[in-house]
Design a protein around this motif. Structure first.
Motif, PDB file in Angstrom:
ATOM      1  N   MET A 663       5.135  -7.752   5.744  1.00 18.09           N
ATOM      2  CA  MET A 663       4.118  -8.541   5.045  1.00 18.09           C
ATOM      3  C   MET A 663       3.598  -7.751   3.858  1.00 18.09           C
ATOM      4  O   MET A 663       3.528  -6.511   3.909  1.00 18.09           O
ATOM      5  N   PRO A 664       3.216  -8.424   2.775  1.00 12.19           N
ATOM      6  CA  PRO A 664       2.719  -7.710   1.592  1.00 12.19           C
ATOM      7  C   PRO A 664       1.532  -6.802   1.879  1.00 12.19           C
ATOM      8  O   PRO A 664       1.360  -5.775   1.217  1.00 12.19           O
ATOM      9  N   GLY A 665       0.728  -7.161   2.863  1.00  7.07           N
ATOM     10  CA  GLY A 665      -0.462  -6.372   3.166  1.00  7.07           C
ATOM     11  C   GLY A 665      -0.173  -4.984   3.671  1.00  7.07           C
ATOM     12  O   GLY A 665      -1.078  -4.154   3.778  1.00  7.07           O
ATOM     13  N   ILE A 682      -4.046 -10.876   2.774  1.00  5.96           N
ATOM     14  CA  ILE A 682      -4.180  -9.895   3.853  1.00  5.96           C
ATOM     15  C   ILE A 682      -3.773  -8.522   3.335  1.00  5.96           C
ATOM     16  O   ILE A 682      -2.807  -8.382   2.596  1.00  5.96           O
ATOM     17  N   ARG A 683      -4.510  -7.507   3.749  1.00 10.45           N
ATOM     18  CA  ARG A 683      -4.187  -6.147   3.329  1.00 10.45           C
ATOM     19  C   ARG A 683      -4.534  -5.176   4.451  1.00 10.45           C
ATOM     20  O   ARG A 683      -5.042  -5.564   5.486  1.00 10.45           O
ATOM     21  N   CYS A 684      -4.234  -3.913   4.203  1.00  9.83           N
ATOM     22  CA  CYS A 684      -4.529  -2.835   5.155  1.00  9.83           C
ATOM     23  C   CYS A 684      -3.773  -3.019   6.463  1.00  9.83           C
ATOM     24  O   CYS A 684      -4.334  -2.854   7.556  1.00  9.83           O
ATOM     25  N   LEU A 685      -2.494  -3.360   6.368  1.00  5.76           N
ATOM     26  CA  LEU A 685      -1.623  -3.482   7.535  1.00  5.76           C
ATOM     27  C   LEU A 685      -0.747  -2.247   7.663  1.00  5.76           C
ATOM     28  O   LEU A 685      -0.369  -1.629   6.678  1.00  5.76           O
ATOM     29  N   THR A 686      -0.424  -1.897   8.901  1.00  5.29           N
ATOM     30  CA  THR A 686       0.572  -0.861   9.162  1.00  5.29           C
ATOM     31  C   THR A 686       1.564  -1.390  10.182  1.00  5.29           C
ATOM     32  O   THR A 686       1.307  -2.369  10.863  1.00  5.29           O
ATOM     33  N   GLY A 687       2.700  -0.730  10.277  1.00  8.73           N
ATOM     34  CA  GLY A 687       3.675  -1.091  11.294  1.00  8.73           C
ATOM     35  C   GLY A 687       4.634  -2.199  10.928  1.00  8.73           C
ATOM     36  O   GLY A 687       5.359  -2.698  11.795  1.00  8.73           O
ATOM     37  N   CYS A 688       4.663  -2.624   9.667  1.00 10.89           N
ATOM     38  CA  CYS A 688       5.614  -3.661   9.266  1.00 10.89           C
ATOM     39  C   CYS A 688       7.042  -3.172   9.505  1.00 10.89           C
ATOM     40  O   CYS A 688       7.380  -2.036   9.164  1.00 10.89           O
TER      41      CYS A 688
END
Length: 822
Positions: A663-665, A682-688
């Motif tokens: 995901m772009p986030g 959406i932002r500040c994601l990890t684990g993509c």
């Protein structure tokens, strides 16, 4: 009754009256024993942890500046079958509230009993659907009767042990229903919905609990005898629907839940602090974090549709109960400051002054003292605000708090507390996985490979949840057909289930699961029929049940209505949809309770070797508990999908083969601007692109020290258990960044015997990297020596940043320190 007995009873009665607490409210605050109070609360769900964890979690919440603990009540956990109750182990709600009381904290009891909570059926038992005339959460006698029965049961249990404030207990608020206002307009019967929500309020008030009742997200059609409250990432611009009641924020979402197909969501400490400060700037007085500790979805009923076993929620206390820094410490500093200003905030006169677009100053005045808040809601620019002759720089998307309206004591965007990087260490007791010897046992599928010996038959394809009453994730649909000669076909199965396995004549011919939580897919598998009778066995599986939305209980699961067809290579079709189907819930191993490893089970092992990548297989191994007190996890990378148990205790569902979506986030994180968890932005994601979850919590209370422990896996889809390994979770690198001259810098390794092994960075102007991998900047030898002398070999240390740290060509300014714990 003797005179002595009468005297003792009288003394008890006097003691109870003396310790009783009155709870009322006005437009500014809850009023407890005549005093207006600020409530800083955090959600901790008792079934998502263990009784042994509760005291530590509650005490950490208290040390983090909270004065209240909040929890939902989990109906389907307490009453898994009608009138068969469970109040033991992690469902010992009385023990949980006594732990809150022992800690000297208040409590908020959110009965619901619909709770949402990313929990099967939102906490409502599936057996409700068996009752004639039942409609969930509408005005009908069957539902209201069951809801009142359970609500009364919980209230009476609390009353019996004096848990309500008027009895001297910790409970100061109670909630009935949950977020009903979100769905009222989507229901087909507005009159019934209105009657129901008013009935809920009347029923709750009849319980005479002695504390106010609240309803969250009930902004329209609000009963007069409850307080409506707000849920969301931000509630500063929300106000209750009528005068005379306080502004209450029941759920400030500290992160977001995680599904198997999603990466990890993170909400920054800066943004949460901004939301909290804005809430109190705009007359808020009761605030609750959802979640303060998220925990784990142990067992199969504790996770909603496609929700992972981890319910970490990016909360201030992580899934295992460890302190998540800097979120915990940054919010603690804010809590301490807010509580120090309590009287001014709940009594003081206030005025709001606009300093142009997106900048507001609020001043509170009481008893000759004052407090000021300056908020800057711009996301792209810092602002200068002059107040009382002093000019203050307020960073973008932040709030500055000035307890005397002169000096900034706290800014939400400036984190002074440390960042802790948690690391997973291999089990020091034994070298795993090499020393873990495995045995195995096949799941007995033979009884399900024909359509004989089912629980019942129907000439239609039934919905799974109503058919199995959610007593298992699995439901067998089995039928047979006569066929002349041999033939090649494609089997088509339309399902609303979450996953499907197809067997023809005892052979697994296909499997599939729904993608991205759609829960509607078609299984297509090539099959061969032989001459004579052929058997078709379809195993439908659920991965948590729908928990939210209008009439969510009517959303089907399983092969409800089908169709199921066999289509030949020449175009001929055999429609099995209305065949005679035999039904059976669950698996043989579930009925035998193989996870309990009872004597007499025939585990197999051939010279230490076991079959791998074999579906429908049980595996067992023994291991020694890792030494120490640090949290324990089992790494199940290499497994596919199934369920895990340690010493008979469920760790929940595992599915490490499921890869989280890209995901772009995942590629950007900026605390500035409104945080969202769904939709665009959406932002500040990890684990993509990584396994959705590979580590599974093993609470210390599940383990036996000094003797073998048993790990049992039911591998449904086929994986390799020999790669499994146990780890402990501990603090590794710790860092403090953006430290300013005069600040006290504290580093801590979090206890459990861990100490600072080295100080690795002490520099100005670090150029790049994150905690544990900082690079660049101008090294300060004086700062490095000061921190090395004060910290190495100690669990925690505090060093003041002085002007002496500058020198050797370094420009004094923001200081970054990085150390390693071991």
């Amino acid at each position: 009754m003797t005179a002595l007995q009468f005297l003792l009873l009288a003394l008890v009665a006097v003691t109870q009256v003396a310790s009783a607490t009155t709870v009322t409210y006005n437009d500014r605050a809850l009023v407890i024993d005549g005093q207006r109070r600020i409530i800083l609360s955090g959600s901790i769900h008792y079934p998502r942890s263990t009784p042994q964890m509760w005291p530590d979690l509650i005490n950490k919440a208290k040390e983090g500046g909270l004065n209240t603990i909040e929890t939902y009540v989990f109906w389907n956990g307490h009453e898994p079958r009608r009138r068969q109750y469970n109040f033991e182990g992690s469902y010992d709600i009385i023990r949980f509230f006594k732990e809150i009381q022992n800690a000297g904290m208040h409590a908020i009891l959110r009965i619901g009993p619909y709770i949402c909570g990313e929990w099967n059926y939102g906490g409502l038992p599936a057996w409700l659907r068996d009752i004639p005339g039942m409609q969930f959460r509408l005005h009908n006698a069957p539902f209201e009767r069951e809801m009142e029965t359970f609500t009364t049961l919980i209230v009476n249990k609390m009353k019996d042990v004096n848990m309500f404030a008027g009895q001297g207990g910790p409970i100061i608020l109670a909630q009935i229903e949950n977020e009903y206002g979100n769905i009222m307009g989507q229901l087909k019967n507005n009159q019934s919905a209105s009657q129901y929500i008013h009935w809920c309020a009347d029923m709750a008030n009849k319980q005479e609990v002695g504390v106010p009742w609240i309803m969250c997200q009930q902004d329209n059609d609000v009963p007069h005898n409850v307080i409506n409250t707000c849920n969301g990432f931000y509630c500063h611009d929300w106000f209750p629907n009528r005068t005379g009641i306080p502004k209450i924020w029941t759920e400030n979402w500290t992160g977001w839940f995680k599904a198997w197909d999603k990466p990890d969501f993170h909400r920054s400490a800066e943004d949460i602090a901004f939301a909290v400060a804005m809430f109190f700037q705009k007359r808020g007085s009761v605030h609750n974090y959802y979640m303060y500790h998220g925990g784990t979805n142990f067992g199969r009923t504790s996770g909603g549709p496609y929700i992972t076993t981890s319910y970490d929620y990016d909360a201030p206390l992580d899934e295992y109960g460890n302190i998540r820094q800097p979120k915990y410490g940054h919010l603690k500093d804010l809590h301490d400051l807010i509580r120090s200003m309590e009287k001014i905030l709940v009594h003081g006169k206030y005025n709001d002054t606009s300093y142009g677009k997106n900048v507001t100053v609020t001043k509170y005045m009481y008893g000759g003292s004052s407090v000021c808040f300056i908020n800057n809601q711009f996301v792209d620019r810092d602002m200068k605000v002059t107040l009382g002759g002093e000019t203050h720089l307020v960073p973008a998307w932040s709030v500055s708090i000035l307890p005397n309206c002169k000096t900034v004591a706290y800014n939400t965007a400036k984190i002074k507390t440390q960042t802790s990087v948690m690391v997973k260490k291999a089990n020091s007791v034994e070298k795993e996985p090499e020393t873990m010897r495995w045995s195995w046992m096949p799941e007995n599928l033979k009884p399900f490979m024909t359509d004989h010996r089912g629980s019942f038959r129907q000439s239609q394809l039934l919905e799974q949840i109503a058919t199995s009453t959610d007593q298992s994730d699995y439901l067998w649909y089995r039928t047979s057909l006569e066929h002349k000669g041999e033939g090649s076909y494609t089997l088509y199965v339309n399902t609303s289930g979450h996953e499907m396995y197809a067997f023809v004549n005892g052979r697994l011919v296909g499997q599939n699961h729904s993608a991205d939580g759609a829960f509607v897919f078609q299984l297509q598998s090539p099959v061969k029929l032989h001459s004579g009778k052929n058997y078709v066995s379809l195993l439908s599986g659920t991965v948590g049940l729908k928990n939210y939305g209008p009439s969510f209980e009517l959303v089907p699961a399983g092969i409800a209505g089908g169709p199921v067809k066999l289509v030949g290579t020449n175009g001929t079709a055999i429609d099995l949809t209305k065949s005679s189907w035999s039904y059976k819930s669950g698996l043989a191993g579930e009925l035998r309770q193989i996870h309990l490893d009872k004597p007499g089970y025939k585990w197999q092992s051939h010279n230490g070797t076991i079959p791998v990548n074999r579906p429908f297989t049980w595996y067992k191994t023994t291991f020694e508990a890792p030494a120490g007190e640090e949290a324990v996890v089992v790494d199940l990378l290499g497994l596919n999908k199934g369920v895990a148990w340690v010493n008979g205790n469920s760790l929940g569902r595992y599915w490490p083969s499921y890869t989280a979506a890209e995901m772009p986030g995942c590629h950007v994180c900026d605390y500035r601007g409104k945080f969202i968890a769904e939709g665009d932005g959406i932002r500040c994601l990890t684990g993509c692109g990584e396994p959705a979850q590979r580590f599974y919590h093993v609470p210390r209370s599940f383990l036996r020290a000094g003797e073998p422990n048993t790990l049992i896996l039911f591998e449904e889809a086929g994986g390799d258990p020999t790669r499994a390994a146990f780890h402990t979770v501990a603090v590794g690198p710790v860092c403090v960044a953006a430290v300013e001259l005069g600040d006290d810098v504290t580093l801590s390794c979090g206890g459990h015997g861990r100490v600072v092994a080295s100080v690795d960075v002490a520099s100005f102007g670090v150029a790049r990297g994150s905690c544990g991998a900082y690079k660049g900047g101008c090294e300060s030898k004086a700062a490095l020596k000061a921190f090395t002398d004060a910290c190495v070999g100690r669990e925690s240390c505090t060093v003041k940043y002085t002007a002496a740290f500058a020198g050797a060509g370094c420009q004094s300014g923001a200081l970054t320190v990085q150390a390693t714990c071991s």
